[in-house]
Design a protein around this motif. Structure first.
Motif, PDB file in Angstrom:
ATOM      1  N   UNK A   1      -5.824  -9.201  -4.854  1.00  8.62           N
ATOM      2  CA  UNK A   1      -5.484  -8.916  -3.456  1.00  8.62           C
ATOM      3  C   UNK A   1      -4.685  -7.639  -3.241  1.00  8.62           C
ATOM      4  N   UNK A   2      -3.781  -7.293  -4.164  1.00  7.88           N
ATOM      5  CA  UNK A   2      -3.016  -6.054  -4.001  1.00  7.88           C
ATOM      6  C   UNK A   2      -3.948  -4.845  -4.020  1.00  7.88           C
ATOM      7  N   UNK A   3      -4.982  -4.899  -4.849  1.00  5.31           N
ATOM      8  CA  UNK A   3      -5.936  -3.803  -4.929  1.00  5.31           C
ATOM      9  C   UNK A   3      -6.733  -3.672  -3.632  1.00  5.31           C
ATOM     10  N   UNK A   4      -7.026  -4.797  -3.009  1.00  2.00           N
ATOM     11  CA  UNK A   4      -7.724  -4.777  -1.721  1.00  2.00           C
ATOM     12  C   UNK A   4      -6.865  -4.099  -0.659  1.00  2.00           C
TER      13      UNK A   4
ATOM     14  N   UNK B   1       7.879   8.846  -7.428  1.00  2.00           N
ATOM     15  CA  UNK B   1       8.430   7.851  -6.494  1.00  2.00           C
ATOM     16  C   UNK B   1       7.348   6.875  -6.038  1.00  2.00           C
ATOM     17  N   UNK B   2       6.159   7.378  -5.773  1.00  2.00           N
ATOM     18  CA  UNK B   2       5.056   6.492  -5.394  1.00  2.00           C
ATOM     19  C   UNK B   2       4.724   5.503  -6.495  1.00  2.00           C
ATOM     20  N   UNK B   3       4.711   5.982  -7.748  1.00  2.00           N
ATOM     21  CA  UNK B   3       4.446   5.098  -8.874  1.00  2.00           C
ATOM     22  C   UNK B   3       5.528   4.020  -9.005  1.00  2.00           C
ATOM     23  N   UNK B   4       6.786   4.419  -8.862  1.00  2.00           N
ATOM     24  CA  UNK B   4       7.876   3.466  -9.021  1.00  2.00           C
ATOM     25  C   UNK B   4       7.859   2.393  -7.943  1.00  2.00           C
ATOM     26  N   UNK B   5       7.692   2.799  -6.695  1.00  2.00           N
ATOM     27  CA  UNK B   5       7.714   1.845  -5.585  1.00  2.00           C
ATOM     28  C   UNK B   5       6.542   0.869  -5.686  1.00  2.00           C
ATOM     29  N   UNK B   6       5.329   1.413  -5.843  1.00  2.00           N
ATOM     30  CA  UNK B   6       4.142   0.551  -5.886  1.00  2.00           C
ATOM     31  C   UNK B   6       4.145  -0.338  -7.124  1.00  2.00           C
ATOM     32  N   UNK B   7       4.612   0.190  -8.240  1.00  2.00           N
ATOM     33  CA  UNK B   7       4.596  -0.579  -9.472  1.00  2.00           C
ATOM     34  C   UNK B   7       5.560  -1.738  -9.463  1.00  2.00           C
TER      35      UNK B   7
ATOM     36  N   UNK C   1       5.063  -8.924  -6.497  1.00  2.00           N
ATOM     37  CA  UNK C   1       4.250  -9.580  -5.474  1.00  2.00           C
ATOM     38  C   UNK C   1       2.998 -10.184  -6.097  1.00  2.00           C
ATOM     39  N   UNK C   2       2.402  -9.502  -7.073  1.00  2.00           N
ATOM     40  CA  UNK C   2       1.186 -10.011  -7.714  1.00  2.00           C
ATOM     41  C   UNK C   2       1.454 -11.321  -8.434  1.00  2.00           C
TER      42      UNK C   2
END
Length: 554
Positions: A420-423, A385-391, A397-398
């Motif tokens: 910026x997303x990585x920051x 779920x974390x992978x799906x949401x963040x990805x 957004x990127x």
């Protein structure tokens, strides 16, 4: 030939002049060439290498019909009619002129290929105790090597696959490697001792790493920089989702059908792999522009009988030079290109921690919470779920943020605009590790550790798609080799981390053990994105390959 916009049903896709595809020849590139031609011991002067690079580019600019006058302006010359490029009639052959939906479909196909080896890499985690008993293994290290041996192959494989794909194309390398993966994966289910299992796992990983290495190059082949965020987020979901899905289905095989059915862990993944392989044989197309243009030139030479037709990528190299250039490129990229070194090391650390956790989840929830294998494997869903949401959210957004920063920069994009997303997510991995570790230590309700897993997965996911995206934008022409350097580094970390995990947790416990990991990831994960964002362009300008990264193959 005229260099104009190629129109597809999705809109206009600008093609480039021939020299926009031409990489700078770095000193090591010329050194390797001269090494193959010169007597042993001959030294190559870097200044001469740079002069040769400029001379090489100048001759090609003349060939395409341009030269630079003393007034600083380009003056047209007669275009070489034998130089083969894309023109307005090649929309059906030029990968970036294909419909957007079709290009995304091809990324989906390659991501399916990429899913297979990571799926198998951790699938036997729930069965490790069973395998250790059946093979009479007492050592934690040998037991974990039956899982992580496939990751050791990730260190070796990219040195072959990346340059082969840049020489002969993506399609056939992917298909041949996937068939070999099927063979070795079937044999894993027939292993009779730990040594055989480790060797077979290594060779299955060696074959399966091909799509993991080549995939980011396919994305770079198909999409412009401002389009790659969404495509890369979809592609990179496979190599990190696979290790989470593997233990889930494997845990239920062990729980529902018995420990003696462990071979079906490998055979079930092989059946799925077979479906993907057959599907790919019919739908996968070549995407690498140098190979496609060379095929076009070969066709023209055959039709006209004129051997003068050529592309800007045509190189007269001996077999020895090809081997030197190709096989050494990924490790040389890692050790000589500063931006690749920083990005690959950062990504590998995060991936190593993720793989260590993947190897330990099953044991933790079985021993600390007393759950059976099938139930224990369900905790991997929190990571999924974390992978799906963040990805999915991060990819969109990127792309949006890249276009915004590009507009503010006068319409000029930079690879650093992807960072910026990585920051923003750099804190997620250490925070998730702390929450997970200490709640497991004190046996807090299972939902709280799962929340920690979800948080750290969001951080890992951002790293795993922004890093290859940044590399693809920086050295687009050699995206597969840059990806190969990243995969090799990840292989080292993901092979070694699970080997010391049992001893670390036995000595420190879950709380302090994961606190150590949190400290390590914070020390690198928090400052690295800021450093790359602020100084990444300077690092790229120190590289003859990445300083023109915004124009190569874009």
């Amino acid at each position: 030939m005229a260099w104009e916009n190629v129109k597809s049903s999705e809109g206009f896709h600008p093609t480039r002049r021939p020299t926009d595809y031409l990489p700078e020849l770095g000193p090591w590139d010329v050194a390797l060439t001269n090494e193959a031609q010169s007597p042993e011991g001959t030294e190559v002067n870097n200044e001469e290498a740079n002069i040769e690079s400029k001379s090489h580019r100048s001759s090609l600019e003349e060939e395409q019909g341009q030269s630079m006058g003393i007034d600083g302006k380009e003056h047209p010359k007669e275009v070489n009619p034998l130089l083969v490029t894309w023109d307005e009639n090649d929309a059906h052959e030029n990968p970036r002129a294909w419909k957007s939906s079709y290009r995304m479909f091809l990324v989906f196909v390659v991501s399916c290929y990429t899913f297979l080896s990571p799926l198998s890499s951790t699938a036997n985690v729930p069965a490790l105790d069973v395998l250790k008993r059946e093979f009479n293994v007492d050592s934690f290290v040998i037991g974990n090597m039956m899982m992580s041996a496939s990751m050791l192959a990730f260190v070796v494989g990219p040195s072959f696959y990346a340059p082969l794909s840049e020489r002969y194309g993506r399609k056939y390398i992917l298909q041949v490697a996937n068939v070999l993966f099927l063979i070795f994966n079937v044999c894993c289910g027939l292993a009779k001792n730990s040594s055989t299992m480790i060797v077979l796992r290594f060779f299955a990983g060696l074959a399966g790493v091909a799509p993991v290495t080549i995939g980011p190059g396919v994305v770079a082949d198909l999409f412009e920089p401002e389009e790659r965020g969404t495509a890369m987020s979809m592609y990179t979901l496979s190599p990190i989702l696979g290790p989470c899905v593997g233990p889930i289905y494997a845990g239920w095989i062990i729980q529902a059908y018995g420990e003696d059915k462990w071979p079906w862990i490998f055979w079930a993944s092989t059946m799925f792999s077979g479906v993907v392989t057959v599907f790919g044989l019919f739908v996968l197309k070549e995407t690498y522009t140098p190979v496609l243009l060379e095929r076009k030139a070969k066709k023209l030479r055959k039709e006209t009988g004129n051997d003068g037709y050529h592309t800007i990528f045509t190189q007269k190299e001996t077999l020895g030079q090809r081997v030197l250039h190709g096989l050494l490129r990924p490790p040389i990229f890692y050790f000589t290109q500063p931006v690749i070194f920083v990005v690959c090391t950062y990504q590998a650390l995060m991936f190593g921690c993720q793989y260590l956790l993947l190897a330990s989840f099953s044991r933790v929830f079985k021993e600390e919470y007393g759950e059976p294998p099938g139930i224990a494997s369900l905790h991997y869903i929190a990571m999924v779920l974390g992978f799906l949401v963040a990805g999915q959210a991060g990819g969109r957004w990127t792309d949006w943020n890249y276009r915004r920063l590009k507009a503010k920069n006068g319409g000029v994009g930079k690879p650093e605009f992807k960072l910026p997303l990585l920051i923003a997510t750099g804190i997620f991995m250490p925070a998730g590790l702390l929450l997970y570790g200490w709640t497991v230590e004190y046996h807090i309700h299972w939902i709280v550790p799962d929340i920690g897993i979800f948080i750290l997965a969001c951080g890992a996911r951002a790293t795993m798609f922004i890093s290859p995206l940044y590399l693809a934008d920086s050295v687009t022409m050699y995206a597969a080799s840059a990806s190969g350097a990243a995969v090799m580094t990840r292989g080292v970390f993901s092979f070694t981390f699970p080997l010391f995990a049992p001893n670390m947790y036995d000595a420190l416990g879950q709380g302090w053990g994961n606190s150590v990991l949190a400290l390590v990831t914070a020390c690198l994960g928090l400052p690295a994105p800021f450093i790359l964002y602020k100084y990444g362009e300077r690092l790229r300008l120190r590289s003859s390959y990445s300083k023109r990264g915004m124009t190569l193959m874009t």
